[in-house]
Design an enzyme around this catalytic site. Sequence first.
Site: not given
Length: 372
Positions: A101, A168, A200, A207, A323
Amino acid sequence: MTPARRGLPYGVFSRPGEPRRVGVRVGDQVLDLAAALGDEVFAAPVLNPFMALGRVAWREARERAAEAARTGDHLLPLDAVTLHLPIEVADYVDFYASLEHATNLGRILRPGEEPLKPNWRHLPVGYHGRSGTVVVSGTPIRRPCGQRPPSTPGGRPSFGPSLRLDLEAEVGFVVGTPTRLGERAGAFEDHVFGVTLVNDWSARDIQAWEYVPLGPFLGKSFATSVSPWITPLDALEGARVEGPPQEPEPPAYLRRAAPWGLDLALRVQINGETVAEPPYRDMYWTPDQMLAHLTVNGASVRTGDLFASGTVSGPRDPGSLVELTRNGAEPFKLADGAARTFLEDGDTVTLTATTRDGICLGEVSGTVVPAT
Ligand SMILES: O=C(O)/C=C/C(=O)CC(=O)CC(=O)O
Ligand SMILES: [Ca+2]
Ligand SMILES: [Mg+2]
């Protein structure tokens, strides 16, 4: 014996018109602990007073609960109760313990730079989150508004609902026995009460613009969802693994005294469809190392502190959409044919985890509702 029966996780439930109290999950039922064991500490609306009693009391209660579950009294069907946030969350910390990650996010957020920063293999990197916005599974998640990055270099940010809302998949650890200010934590199992599942939620556009140089802030603080069940460490004996070898060897305070990696298979579902199955067992930093790091400077941890592993990503199964879709460049399709990059209003994200020997850690679920 059902998987959930063996885990005997703790939660907080209520019946209509009655106060909250502590229960233990037994399959599709909940054992009313205050009634079954006659112990005042279980009539509390959160697990904190029980968690503060320490490991000897945890062990004794687990044995008595298992015995009470066998007699079959004081068991209520799960669908007749409401489940609540099981702990009063004291401080909330999120780590960044997956090598995959951290490498993937480095490539995505900082192209052209070395993806892993020089500190990453020397200490478990983390940040402090917003404990007051930790919510129980089932709580609707309102799409956050905020500043989104300028579309051209040097331009102005735009303001509005996040267009890159993400999940997440994480594993969370709940502190029972506190440490004293100025002192380091002792053994992991003496302090940590149990394990939960964490989503999360992350607004990647907010962000990406705000995080320089102090780290995650409003892009993650709008909500963090947890499972209603806390599985005690004792239930996870059979899932313990060494954790991966570490090179370079970390400093003495971070050396592993006992195996506290956990062989947990996570599952990420969107609208009921599995999109990834990240393995927790290969996470580079193990939770005992996280606890040691949290207190090495003399900072204390309190009953109810929650620290999360960071996104669980394996080589093939990432625990986030940023991702999975390479930051939105590679959409994936759900079975209804709908293409997804990030989350849409109405999407329901569900995380589950099981051990190899079939203990289920419950689930954490949340549905995205439109921004206001
Ligand atoms: O690499 C970054 O700048 C940011 C990483 C994250 O968003 C992940 C974070 O919350 C920690 C984690 O879940 O591993
Ligand atoms: Ca995270
Ligand atoms: Mg969060």
